[in-house]
Enzyme design. Sequence first.
Site, PDB file in Angstrom:
ATOM      1  N   ASP A  26       0.922  -1.072   0.045  1.00 55.23           N
ATOM      2  CA  ASP A  26      -0.004  -0.208  -0.224  1.00 55.23           C
ATOM      3  C   ASP A  26       0.890   1.430  -0.192  1.00 55.23           C
ATOM      4  OD1 ASP A  26      -1.772   1.816   0.451  1.00 55.23           O
ATOM      5  OD2 ASP A  26      -2.028   1.419   2.374  1.00 55.23           O
ATOM      6  N   ASP A  34      -1.581  -1.303  -3.845  1.00 52.16           N
ATOM      7  CA  ASP A  34      -1.956  -0.484  -4.934  1.00 52.16           C
ATOM      8  C   ASP A  34      -0.743  -0.652  -6.029  1.00 52.16           C
ATOM      9  OD1 ASP A  34      -0.101   1.513  -4.122  1.00 52.16           O
ATOM     10  OD2 ASP A  34      -1.812   2.184  -2.766  1.00 52.16           O
ATOM     11  N   ASP A 103      -4.824 -10.687 -15.923  1.00 49.22           N
ATOM     12  CA  ASP A 103      -5.741 -11.495 -15.757  1.00 49.22           C
ATOM     13  C   ASP A 103      -7.080 -11.321 -16.627  1.00 49.22           C
ATOM     14  OD1 ASP A 103      -7.319 -13.495 -14.142  1.00 49.22           O
ATOM     15  OD2 ASP A 103      -5.761 -12.928 -12.934  1.00 49.22           O
ATOM     16  N   ASP A 205      -9.067 -16.615 -16.752  1.00 45.17           N
ATOM     17  CA  ASP A 205      -9.905 -17.028 -15.689  1.00 45.17           C
ATOM     18  C   ASP A 205     -10.897 -17.984 -16.019  1.00 45.17           C
ATOM     19  OD1 ASP A 205     -10.562 -16.473 -12.778  1.00 45.17           O
ATOM     20  OD2 ASP A 205     -12.297 -16.120 -13.597  1.00 45.17           O
ATOM     21  N   HIS A 335      -3.544 -17.411  -5.395  1.00 45.40           N
ATOM     22  CA  HIS A 335      -4.527 -16.501  -4.640  1.00 45.40           C
ATOM     23  C   HIS A 335      -5.743 -17.212  -4.150  1.00 45.40           C
ATOM     24  CE1 HIS A 335      -5.926 -16.295  -8.295  1.00 45.40           C
ATOM     25  NE2 HIS A 335      -6.982 -15.784  -8.046  1.00 45.40           N
ATOM     26  N   ASP A 336      -5.984 -18.698  -4.798  1.00 50.64           N
ATOM     27  CA  ASP A 336      -7.260 -19.327  -4.440  1.00 50.64           C
ATOM     28  C   ASP A 336      -6.828 -20.403  -3.303  1.00 50.64           C
ATOM     29  OD1 ASP A 336      -8.785 -17.842  -6.159  1.00 50.64           O
ATOM     30  OD2 ASP A 336      -8.442 -18.950  -7.682  1.00 50.64           O
TER      31      ASP A 336
HETATM   32  C1  NOJ Z   1     -10.713 -18.296 -10.282  1.00 52.40           C
HETATM   33  C2  NOJ Z   1      -9.980 -17.012  -9.578  1.00 52.40           C
HETATM   34  O1  NOJ Z   1      -8.841 -17.311  -9.379  1.00 52.40           O
HETATM   35  C3  NOJ Z   1     -10.749 -17.185  -8.400  1.00 52.40           C
HETATM   36  O2  NOJ Z   1     -10.113 -16.102  -7.567  1.00 52.40           O
HETATM   37  C4  NOJ Z   1     -12.311 -16.292  -8.638  1.00 52.40           C
HETATM   38  O3  NOJ Z   1     -12.975 -16.302  -7.465  1.00 52.40           O
HETATM   39  C5  NOJ Z   1     -12.882 -17.410  -9.720  1.00 52.40           C
HETATM   40  N1  NOJ Z   1     -12.099 -17.748 -10.625  1.00 52.40           N
HETATM   41  C6  NOJ Z   1     -14.132 -16.626 -10.130  1.00 52.40           C
HETATM   42  O4  NOJ Z   1     -13.545 -15.453 -11.126  1.00 52.40           O
END
Ligand code: NOJ
Length: 567
Positions: A26, A34, A103, A205, A335-336
């Site tokens: 940040d 940011d 992305d 995505d 990140h997931d």
């Molecule tokens: C995959 C992305 O990596 C995730 O973070 C997102 O929630 C879902 N697709 C929906 O866009």
Amino acid sequence: MSTESNYRKWWKEGVVYQIYPRSFQDSTGNGIGDLRGIINRLDYIKSLGVDIIWLNPIYESPNDDNGYDISDYRSILADFGLMKDFEELLDGLHQRGLKLVMDLVVNHCSDEHQWFKSSRSSRDSLHRDFYHWWPAEKGVPPKRWSYFDVASNAWQYDETTDAYYLHYFSVKQPDLNWENPALRKEIYDMMHFWFKKGVDGFRMDVISFLSKEKPYPQLPENYTPEQYISFYAKGPQLHNYLNEMHNEVLKHYDAMTVGEAPGVTLENALDFVDEDREELNMFFHFDLMGLDRAEGEVFKMNPNGWKLGEFKKVFSDWDAVFAKKGWGSLFLSNHDFPRTVSRWGNDTAEHWRNATTLLHTFLLTMRGTPYFYNGDEIGMTNIRFENIEEYRDINTINKYKQLQELGEDLQEFIEDQKEAGRDNARTPMQWSDDINAGFTTGTPWISVNENHRGKVSVKVQEEDQYSPLQYFRKMVSIRKEHIGLVYGQYELIDSNNEQVYAYLRSWNQDRFLVMLNFSTETLTYSLPKEINYNANKLIISNDRVRDDKTYKEFMLRPYQAVVYKLI
Ligand code: NOJ
């Protein structure tokens, strides 16, 4: 295999570093990372030795799903900065010889996008067919499962036009209708817009979900989430769209593409990346991410954990698929998912350092393009929140609501999320042992992991020559020095060993032996007789190496990684 010059590509030889902008740095004190923050850290990024930056979405968005719900594809979210900040970031990366991959989120957008506002306003709207609608006079639509919906229902009733719209993710993420050529043209124009600005590619995505089977057939009542995902990934027009995208957009640029491809299997992998088909360069499969998950579930952990033999099999099978055609991508987290060392290694004080560096060694000695998620280079760990109030992720929050409505055990869910939750990966980057880990001077949008006061920070690791950060840099430069580690043939040794993952990489005359002790024990590892060589040269190890005169028996300490060149 194609000629060498054709075969060698920058996106195969590069190491990717993924930045989650909200949590990176940040610069304004509002608690949200940011673009200026990233600009201020460009020298750090360059110092890692990586080549390609993948930025999670930075477009305008109401942030229902942290930017994966885009309301304007051509502008920058105000929290992150302005278009001129983006341009400065892109320039700063290019000046340092780094590439930028954005992305691309085009399976769905935000319900606050102009297209959707128009689409939902009337059945005659110009944008009506930009989305999937089911008129209520036809009754309730055939069941579809949704990732984030509180009732897991992917159809949302909308009063204005007395119809349901489809949303595989949250109710605020309506799915775009790729069957409509006018929609596809809008998307291709938008991709040109970003390429003309100078971006070097896209991470796409849930690209496997683009095409929907119409008119929405009934599916078996008892389908699990996993079965829905495989169905979603087999839309009848998917490959036509990817090929069209290639012809309309991608082939005009020296672009890198990597699709996020849930539901894609070993059997149909080449349909996406066989060069002759002109679709994508690479994709992320989910076989590894499913390894420690409960049967049929996407986000719940399997209490029995995972086995090294299965881990090896996933990597070995996927390596084999791309041995002659296509190209693979390698990742242990993003990140997931939870943090790499907490999930695939060991984040206890005793083993954290070796486990982190073992996993660095692993990804950087495999064939395929390696992707590292920011913070993994310093071995950031799961935060393991105790309360639902600490979570920010719609996935966790809505699952909690669902279980609450069903009267299920919420404590069990919280325990599960400590290992499975996506927010484990989204806590702020740990720059220093200062307040808020140097991420912000304000209140961070999500809590900072307390271990930034110990060893898990960039600052502390810069000063320690044995730190995961310094090891990461060394290991990246070793991959760069030895092209065989990028392209060399991969051969698994001893597939059934549940403690050691060992393999050979061979490229022309060069042969490398990699041995990784995934256990908490010190052990002696004997190479099978068939592996012939007379001497070896140590390339790197994350721990002390005992000199072995026979060149056949190796002592491996807990989570020790060793790479030899065979002579
Ligand atoms: C995959 C992305 O990596 C995730 O973070 C997102 O929630 C879902 N697709 C929906 O866009």
